[in-house]
Design a protein around this motif. Structure first.
Motif, PDB file in Angstrom:
ATOM      1  N   LYS A 139      -2.609 -23.480   9.716  1.00  0.00           N
ATOM      2  CA  LYS A 139      -1.682 -22.418   9.312  1.00  0.00           C
ATOM      3  C   LYS A 139      -0.927 -22.821   8.055  1.00  0.00           C
ATOM      4  N   ALA A 140      -0.395 -24.034   8.080  1.00  0.00           N
ATOM      5  CA  ALA A 140       0.381 -24.530   6.932  1.00  0.00           C
ATOM      6  C   ALA A 140      -0.483 -24.584   5.680  1.00  0.00           C
ATOM      7  N   MET A 141      -1.729 -25.060   5.827  1.00  0.00           N
ATOM      8  CA  MET A 141      -2.647 -25.153   4.679  1.00  0.00           C
ATOM      9  C   MET A 141      -3.002 -23.759   4.154  1.00  0.00           C
ATOM     10  N   ALA A 142      -3.281 -22.830   5.065  1.00  0.00           N
ATOM     11  CA  ALA A 142      -3.651 -21.463   4.653  1.00  0.00           C
ATOM     12  C   ALA A 142      -2.505 -20.808   3.886  1.00  0.00           C
ATOM     13  N   ILE A 143      -1.294 -20.935   4.420  1.00  0.00           N
ATOM     14  CA  ILE A 143      -0.133 -20.326   3.757  1.00  0.00           C
ATOM     15  C   ILE A 143       0.145 -21.004   2.426  1.00  0.00           C
ATOM     16  N   LEU A 144       0.118 -22.344   2.426  1.00  0.00           N
ATOM     17  CA  LEU A 144       0.399 -23.107   1.197  1.00  0.00           C
ATOM     18  C   LEU A 144      -0.625 -22.806   0.102  1.00  0.00           C
ATOM     19  N   LEU A 145      -1.904 -22.832   0.458  1.00  0.00           N
ATOM     20  CA  LEU A 145      -2.953 -22.573  -0.537  1.00  0.00           C
ATOM     21  C   LEU A 145      -2.908 -21.134  -1.058  1.00  0.00           C
ATOM     22  N   THR A 146      -2.736 -20.172  -0.167  1.00  0.00           N
ATOM     23  CA  THR A 146      -2.717 -18.767  -0.575  1.00  0.00           C
ATOM     24  C   THR A 146      -1.558 -18.468  -1.517  1.00  0.00           C
ATOM     25  N   PHE A 147      -0.348 -18.834  -1.079  1.00  0.00           N
ATOM     26  CA  PHE A 147       0.805 -18.498  -1.907  1.00  0.00           C
ATOM     27  C   PHE A 147       0.968 -19.444  -3.097  1.00  0.00           C
ATOM     28  N   GLY A 148       0.405 -20.652  -2.985  1.00  0.00           N
ATOM     29  CA  GLY A 148       0.355 -21.554  -4.147  1.00  0.00           C
ATOM     30  C   GLY A 148      -0.541 -20.984  -5.231  1.00  0.00           C
ATOM     31  N   TRP A 149      -1.690 -20.433  -4.805  1.00  0.00           N
ATOM     32  CA  TRP A 149      -2.626 -19.812  -5.750  1.00  0.00           C
ATOM     33  C   TRP A 149      -1.989 -18.590  -6.425  1.00  0.00           C
ATOM     34  N   ILE A 150      -1.307 -17.753  -5.638  1.00  0.00           N
ATOM     35  CA  ILE A 150      -0.631 -16.573  -6.195  1.00  0.00           C
ATOM     36  C   ILE A 150       0.436 -17.003  -7.193  1.00  0.00           C
ATOM     37  N   LEU A 151       1.197 -18.053  -6.853  1.00  0.00           N
ATOM     38  CA  LEU A 151       2.237 -18.561  -7.742  1.00  0.00           C
ATOM     39  C   LEU A 151       1.639 -19.116  -9.033  1.00  0.00           C
ATOM     40  N   PHE A 152       0.540 -19.861  -8.912  1.00  0.00           N
ATOM     41  CA  PHE A 152      -0.144 -20.417 -10.089  1.00  0.00           C
ATOM     42  C   PHE A 152      -0.648 -19.294 -11.002  1.00  0.00           C
ATOM     43  N   CYS A 153      -1.282 -18.282 -10.396  1.00  0.00           N
ATOM     44  CA  CYS A 153      -1.808 -17.156 -11.180  1.00  0.00           C
ATOM     45  C   CYS A 153      -0.683 -16.355 -11.832  1.00  0.00           C
ATOM     46  N   SER A 154       0.455 -16.254 -11.161  1.00  0.00           N
ATOM     47  CA  SER A 154       1.572 -15.453 -11.666  1.00  0.00           C
ATOM     48  C   SER A 154       2.354 -16.149 -12.767  1.00  0.00           C
ATOM     49  N   THR A 155       2.225 -17.451 -12.873  1.00  0.00           N
ATOM     50  CA  THR A 155       3.012 -18.178 -13.875  1.00  0.00           C
ATOM     51  C   THR A 155       2.113 -18.752 -14.959  1.00  0.00           C
ATOM     52  N   LEU A 204      -0.198  -3.990 -18.148  1.00  0.00           N
ATOM     53  CA  LEU A 204      -0.959  -4.543 -17.038  1.00  0.00           C
ATOM     54  C   LEU A 204      -0.490  -5.945 -16.684  1.00  0.00           C
ATOM     55  N   TYR A 205      -0.224  -6.758 -17.694  1.00  0.00           N
ATOM     56  CA  TYR A 205       0.174  -8.148 -17.448  1.00  0.00           C
ATOM     57  C   TYR A 205       1.665  -8.310 -17.225  1.00  0.00           C
ATOM     58  N   ASN A 206       2.425  -7.256 -17.358  1.00  0.00           N
ATOM     59  CA  ASN A 206       3.864  -7.359 -17.137  1.00  0.00           C
ATOM     60  C   ASN A 206       4.261  -6.546 -15.907  1.00  0.00           C
ATOM     61  N   SER A 207       4.720  -5.327 -16.071  1.00  0.00           N
ATOM     62  CA  SER A 207       5.243  -4.569 -14.921  1.00  0.00           C
ATOM     63  C   SER A 207       4.182  -4.287 -13.855  1.00  0.00           C
ATOM     64  N   LEU A 208       2.993  -3.865 -14.242  1.00  0.00           N
ATOM     65  CA  LEU A 208       1.950  -3.555 -13.261  1.00  0.00           C
ATOM     66  C   LEU A 208       1.482  -4.808 -12.519  1.00  0.00           C
ATOM     67  N   TYR A 209       1.509  -5.936 -13.209  1.00  0.00           N
ATOM     68  CA  TYR A 209       1.077  -7.182 -12.583  1.00  0.00           C
ATOM     69  C   TYR A 209       1.987  -7.542 -11.414  1.00  0.00           C
ATOM     70  N   TRP A 210       3.294  -7.367 -11.600  1.00  0.00           N
ATOM     71  CA  TRP A 210       4.239  -7.716 -10.526  1.00  0.00           C
ATOM     72  C   TRP A 210       4.093  -6.754  -9.351  1.00  0.00           C
ATOM     73  N   PHE A 211       3.818  -5.504  -9.627  1.00  0.00           N
ATOM     74  CA  PHE A 211       3.550  -4.541  -8.549  1.00  0.00           C
ATOM     75  C   PHE A 211       2.312  -4.984  -7.773  1.00  0.00           C
ATOM     76  N   TYR A 212       1.262  -5.378  -8.488  1.00  0.00           N
ATOM     77  CA  TYR A 212       0.018  -5.850  -7.883  1.00  0.00           C
ATOM     78  C   TYR A 212       0.276  -7.095  -7.031  1.00  0.00           C
ATOM     79  N   THR A 213       1.009  -8.050  -7.572  1.00  0.00           N
ATOM     80  CA  THR A 213       1.273  -9.310  -6.870  1.00  0.00           C
ATOM     81  C   THR A 213       2.096  -9.088  -5.608  1.00  0.00           C
TER      82      THR A 213
END
Length: 199
Positions: free
Chosen positions: A151-167, A119-128
């Motif tokens: 727009k810049a804030m929405a994109i930055l916050l959304t993908f920043g959050w995804i990046l933070f959660c993924s790493t 779940l935290y390895n291969s499936l997680y990347w599929f989910y992300t």
């Protein structure tokens, strides 16, 4: 004074063997299993809340672009699939009573550990990737209503959050959960050993 030093040296070399009864160990293990079940149930509730929120957004809001519908469909689908996976894993640790079926429970716990690793390895990347794709499709229409800064804030916050959660967050969760489940498996193996071998 020399006698005191000898006694102190003897004391430091002496190791006290702490004996914990199978009953006490079982109570500790049950407490940890309940904590694991609660955490797992809260994850499922959080995913269900996300599913309901996105479905409500889709039902009650009017979207003009087909990309928004595709984005929401992808997000709802991946959240639904992930929720079913979490529920399947939850059932592994919730359905069997250790005292009634110790070996079956231990096997379920090991399967749970393996499933969490996937779940935290291969499936997680599929989910992300699927979630990011859904968000990109969703943003195509939604971002048209925002100013450039928004727009810049929405994109930055959304993908920043995804990046933070993924790493950072993902690594911390993996490490903590791996230690917790391994320790639990070890405890149940020791309890099984104590129950099967008379003292």
């Amino acid at each position: 004074m020399q006698a005191f030093d000898q006694i102190q040296e003897l004391w430091q070399k002496h190791e006290v063997e702490v004996k914990v009864s199978a009953d006490e160990m079982l109570q500790q293990a049950k407490k940890e299993v309940n904590g694991l079940k609660l955490k797992s149930a809260l994850n499922i509730i959080g995913m269900l809340a996300s599913f309901i929120a996105m479905a409500s957004l889709w039902i009650f809001m009017h979207f003009e672009s087909w990309t928004t519908h595709v984005g929401i469909t992808i997000i709802i689908s991946i959240v639904g699939i992930y929720t079913m996976i979490l529920y399947r894993d939850y059932r592994l640790i919730a359905k069997t009573d250790f005292t009634a079926h110790p070996q079956e429970y231990l096997n379920n716990l090991k399967t749970y550990q393996l499933n969490r690793y996937k779940l935290y390895n291969s499936l997680y990347w599929f989910y992300t990737i699927a979630l990011s794709l859904g968000i990109i499709f969703y943003f195509i229409e939604i971002l048209n209503y925002l100013s450039t800064l928004q727009k810049a804030m929405a994109i930055l916050l959304t993908f920043g959050w995804i990046l933070f959660c993924s790493t950072i967050l993902r690594k911390a969760v993996i490490k903590r959960e791996k230690e917790r489940i391994s320790l639990l498996i070890e405890k149940f193996e020791r309890i099984s050993g104590q129950i099967s071998t008379p003292e």
